[in-house]
Design a protein around this motif. Sequence first.
Motif, PDB file in Angstrom:
ATOM      1  N   GLU A 147       0.842  -1.196   0.000  1.00 40.77           N
ATOM      2  CA  GLU A 147       0.000   0.000   0.000  1.00 40.77           C
ATOM      3  C   GLU A 147       0.874   1.241   0.000  1.00 40.77           C
ATOM      4  O   GLU A 147       1.945   1.266   0.607  1.00 40.77           O
ATOM      5  N   ARG A 148       0.414   2.264  -0.676  1.00 37.56           N
ATOM      6  CA  ARG A 148       1.064   3.574  -0.643  1.00 37.56           C
ATOM      7  C   ARG A 148      -0.002   4.608  -0.339  1.00 37.56           C
ATOM      8  O   ARG A 148      -0.994   4.734  -1.065  1.00 37.56           O
ATOM      9  N   ALA A 149       0.163   5.294   0.789  1.00 39.33           N
ATOM     10  CA  ALA A 149      -0.804   6.297   1.228  1.00 39.33           C
ATOM     11  C   ALA A 149      -2.208   5.706   1.331  1.00 39.33           C
ATOM     12  O   ALA A 149      -3.199   6.333   0.976  1.00 39.33           O
ATOM     13  N   GLY A 150      -2.273   4.435   1.779  1.00 33.81           N
ATOM     14  CA  GLY A 150      -3.555   3.778   1.984  1.00 33.81           C
ATOM     15  C   GLY A 150      -4.151   3.147   0.749  1.00 33.81           C
ATOM     16  O   GLY A 150      -5.191   2.489   0.829  1.00 33.81           O
ATOM     17  N   GLN A 151      -3.500   3.323  -0.407  1.00 31.87           N
ATOM     18  CA  GLN A 151      -4.000   2.749  -1.645  1.00 31.87           C
ATOM     19  C   GLN A 151      -3.242   1.463  -1.964  1.00 31.87           C
ATOM     20  O   GLN A 151      -2.002   1.444  -1.948  1.00 31.87           O
ATOM     21  N   ILE A 152      -3.969   0.372  -2.267  1.00 30.24           N
ATOM     22  CA  ILE A 152      -3.328  -0.902  -2.602  1.00 30.24           C
ATOM     23  C   ILE A 152      -2.662  -0.804  -3.971  1.00 30.24           C
ATOM     24  O   ILE A 152      -3.260  -0.316  -4.931  1.00 30.24           O
ATOM     25  N   ILE A 153      -1.419  -1.263  -4.051  1.00 33.56           N
ATOM     26  CA  ILE A 153      -0.652  -1.250  -5.293  1.00 33.56           C
ATOM     27  C   ILE A 153      -0.559  -2.676  -5.820  1.00 33.56           C
ATOM     28  O   ILE A 153      -0.057  -3.570  -5.129  1.00 33.56           O
ATOM     29  N   ALA A 154      -1.047  -2.909  -7.032  1.00 34.76           N
ATOM     30  CA  ALA A 154      -0.988  -4.246  -7.639  1.00 34.76           C
ATOM     31  C   ALA A 154       0.370  -4.444  -8.303  1.00 34.76           C
ATOM     32  O   ALA A 154       0.767  -3.670  -9.171  1.00 34.76           O
ATOM     33  N   LEU A 155       1.101  -5.483  -7.877  1.00 28.01           N
ATOM     34  CA  LEU A 155       2.410  -5.781  -8.425  1.00 28.01           C
ATOM     35  C   LEU A 155       2.438  -7.203  -8.966  1.00 28.01           C
ATOM     36  O   LEU A 155       1.700  -8.066  -8.494  1.00 28.01           O
ATOM     37  N   THR A 156       3.311  -7.450  -9.937  1.00 25.05           N
ATOM     38  CA  THR A 156       3.553  -8.819 -10.355  1.00 25.05           C
ATOM     39  C   THR A 156       4.383  -9.515  -9.276  1.00 25.05           C
ATOM     40  O   THR A 156       4.941  -8.869  -8.388  1.00 25.05           O
ATOM     41  N   GLN A 157       4.465 -10.836  -9.362  1.00 22.07           N
ATOM     42  CA  GLN A 157       5.244 -11.585  -8.381  1.00 22.07           C
ATOM     43  C   GLN A 157       6.691 -11.100  -8.348  1.00 22.07           C
ATOM     44  O   GLN A 157       7.278 -10.909  -7.278  1.00 22.07           O
ATOM     45  N   ARG A 158       7.291 -10.893  -9.508  1.00 22.81           N
ATOM     46  CA  ARG A 158       8.693 -10.489  -9.565  1.00 22.81           C
ATOM     47  C   ARG A 158       8.864  -9.056  -9.040  1.00 22.81           C
ATOM     48  O   ARG A 158       9.835  -8.760  -8.325  1.00 22.81           O
ATOM     49  N   GLU A 159       7.947  -8.168  -9.384  1.00 27.31           N
ATOM     50  CA  GLU A 159       8.016  -6.803  -8.855  1.00 27.31           C
ATOM     51  C   GLU A 159       7.924  -6.821  -7.333  1.00 27.31           C
ATOM     52  O   GLU A 159       8.656  -6.102  -6.639  1.00 27.31           O
ATOM     53  N   TYR A 160       7.017  -7.645  -6.824  1.00 27.30           N
ATOM     54  CA  TYR A 160       6.849  -7.749  -5.376  1.00 27.30           C
ATOM     55  C   TYR A 160       8.136  -8.242  -4.710  1.00 27.30           C
ATOM     56  O   TYR A 160       8.576  -7.708  -3.688  1.00 27.30           O
ATOM     57  N   GLU A 161       8.744  -9.274  -5.269  1.00 28.45           N
ATOM     58  CA  GLU A 161       9.973  -9.819  -4.686  1.00 28.45           C
ATOM     59  C   GLU A 161      11.099  -8.794  -4.701  1.00 28.45           C
ATOM     60  O   GLU A 161      11.884  -8.703  -3.750  1.00 28.45           O
ATOM     61  N   LEU A 162      11.198  -8.029  -5.782  1.00 31.56           N
ATOM     62  CA  LEU A 162      12.214  -6.991  -5.855  1.00 31.56           C
ATOM     63  C   LEU A 162      11.963  -5.919  -4.795  1.00 31.56           C
ATOM     64  O   LEU A 162      12.899  -5.475  -4.106  1.00 31.56           O
ATOM     65  N   LEU A 163      10.713  -5.515  -4.650  1.00 33.59           N
ATOM     66  CA  LEU A 163      10.388  -4.506  -3.642  1.00 33.59           C
ATOM     67  C   LEU A 163      10.696  -5.018  -2.233  1.00 33.59           C
ATOM     68  O   LEU A 163      11.253  -4.288  -1.400  1.00 33.59           O
ATOM     69  N   VAL A 164      10.353  -6.265  -1.945  1.00 40.96           N
ATOM     70  CA  VAL A 164      10.636  -6.837  -0.624  1.00 40.96           C
ATOM     71  C   VAL A 164      12.137  -6.832  -0.355  1.00 40.96           C
ATOM     72  O   VAL A 164      12.583  -6.494   0.753  1.00 40.96           O
ATOM     73  N   GLU A 165      12.936  -7.193  -1.347  1.00 37.53           N
ATOM     74  CA  GLU A 165      14.387  -7.201  -1.155  1.00 37.53           C
ATOM     75  C   GLU A 165      14.897  -5.798  -0.872  1.00 37.53           C
ATOM     76  O   GLU A 165      15.768  -5.599  -0.010  1.00 37.53           O
ATOM     77  N   LEU A 166      14.367  -4.814  -1.563  1.00 40.63           N
ATOM     78  CA  LEU A 166      14.775  -3.430  -1.323  1.00 40.63           C
ATOM     79  C   LEU A 166      14.316  -2.936   0.046  1.00 40.63           C
ATOM     80  O   LEU A 166      15.074  -2.279   0.764  1.00 40.63           O
ATOM     81  N   VAL A 167      13.086  -3.265   0.423  1.00 42.66           N
ATOM     82  CA  VAL A 167      12.555  -2.753   1.677  1.00 42.66           C
ATOM     83  C   VAL A 167      13.201  -3.438   2.881  1.00 42.66           C
ATOM     84  O   VAL A 167      13.362  -2.839   3.946  1.00 42.66           O
ATOM     85  N   ARG A 168      13.596  -4.689   2.723  1.00 42.96           N
ATOM     86  CA  ARG A 168      14.325  -5.375   3.795  1.00 42.96           C
ATOM     87  C   ARG A 168      15.669  -4.716   4.068  1.00 42.96           C
ATOM     88  O   ARG A 168      16.198  -4.778   5.171  1.00 42.96           O
ATOM     89  N   ASN A 169      16.224  -4.104   3.023  1.00 41.87           N
ATOM     90  CA  ASN A 169      17.529  -3.449   3.140  1.00 41.87           C
ATOM     91  C   ASN A 169      17.396  -1.934   3.034  1.00 41.87           C
ATOM     92  O   ASN A 169      18.284  -1.267   2.507  1.00 41.87           O
ATOM     93  N   GLN A 170      16.276  -1.406   3.526  1.00 39.23           N
ATOM     94  CA  GLN A 170      16.018   0.020   3.377  1.00 39.23           C
ATOM     95  C   GLN A 170      17.166   0.855   3.949  1.00 39.23           C
ATOM     96  O   GLN A 170      17.793   0.497   4.947  1.00 39.23           O
ATOM     97  N   ASP A 171      17.441   1.949   3.249  1.00 39.15           N
ATOM     98  CA  ASP A 171      18.518   2.889   3.581  1.00 39.15           C
ATOM     99  C   ASP A 171      19.908   2.311   3.320  1.00 39.15           C
ATOM    100  O   ASP A 171      20.911   2.922   3.687  1.00 39.15           O
ATOM    101  N   GLU A 172      19.976   1.127   2.683  1.00 41.92           N
ATOM    102  CA  GLU A 172      21.260   0.537   2.313  1.00 41.92           C
ATOM    103  C   GLU A 172      21.281   0.304   0.807  1.00 41.92           C
ATOM    104  O   GLU A 172      20.295  -0.138   0.220  1.00 41.92           O
ATOM    105  N   ALA A 173      22.433   0.573   0.191  1.00 39.99           N
ATOM    106  CA  ALA A 173      22.570   0.342  -1.246  1.00 39.99           C
ATOM    107  C   ALA A 173      22.646  -1.153  -1.524  1.00 39.99           C
ATOM    108  O   ALA A 173      23.437  -1.867  -0.914  1.00 39.99           O
ATOM    109  N   CYS A 174      21.806  -1.619  -2.431  1.00 41.39           N
ATOM    110  CA  CYS A 174      21.808  -3.034  -2.851  1.00 41.39           C
ATOM    111  C   CYS A 174      22.486  -3.130  -4.212  1.00 41.39           C
ATOM    112  O   CYS A 174      22.087  -2.430  -5.153  1.00 41.39           O
ATOM    113  N   SER A 175      23.484  -3.981  -4.322  1.00 43.79           N
ATOM    114  CA  SER A 175      24.188  -4.102  -5.596  1.00 43.79           C
ATOM    115  C   SER A 175      23.300  -4.784  -6.626  1.00 43.79           C
ATOM    116  O   SER A 175      22.385  -5.539  -6.280  1.00 43.79           O
ATOM    117  N   ARG A 176      23.594  -4.524  -7.871  1.00 42.66           N
ATOM    118  CA  ARG A 176      22.839  -5.147  -8.958  1.00 42.66           C
ATOM    119  C   ARG A 176      22.952  -6.671  -8.862  1.00 42.66           C
ATOM    120  O   ARG A 176      21.969  -7.384  -9.050  1.00 42.66           O
TER     121      ARG A 176
END
Length: 232
Positions: A147-176
């Motif tokens: 959700e962003r600002a209370g609105q549900i965001i529809a993501l594909t499975q791969r988009e979701y996994e990428l976002l989870v990896e980024l959010v787990r490491n928030q404020d840290e640079a993740c290498s390609r």
Amino acid sequence: MKKTMLLVEDEAGLADSLKTEFELEDMRVLVAGDGEAALTAFRTHEAQIDLILLDWMLPKLDGFSVLRRIRRTSQVPVIMLTARDYIGDKVAGLTGGADDYITKPFEMEELIARVDVALRHGQPSAATQAVYQVADLTVDTDAKRVERAGQIIALTQREYELLVELVRNQDEACSRTDLLDAVWGSDFEGQPNILDVYVRSLRAKLDGADQQKLIHTVRGVGYMLSANVAGR
């Protein structure tokens, strides 16, 4: 339990060959020969379908239109089959909701490997049972809801996994390399720029015109998700 694939391919010979190959891989294969039949089969068997192998060029309704309609209600993994080798078409497919694509002609071993990867990534992970909050972005890995600002965001499975990896490491640079390994697997042999395509798609879905930008490019490294960085 057998996995179920919906195979959407209008070339009868290729469809028969693929059906036989995946049945030998111990999968149940449903076949549709045009876009309208694909949607009918999907709606009838949605609860059982684990993956869709979807040709781009189809009679009655093209594969991209089928994909967009499926994405209105489902995040089932979708691999596009296409004879179109233009990067613009591939980007359109991925940003439109496809999890992967493979260009005809292809080697059967590569297609089977991509299907295996997509099925593995489609399984829920016991290690991601938490809620992450970054600014007004909420990622609930238990419910697999974004959700962003209370609105549900529809993501594909791969988009979701990428976002989870980024959010787990928030404020840290993740290498390609780390992001590709985490989301596509260490044995991924596709084009590295697929990561940039998915980041672009995530940004388009997460960031409204007046919203704070959360996914940032770290030059020479990769990407970072943070509410504490200005710019991209």
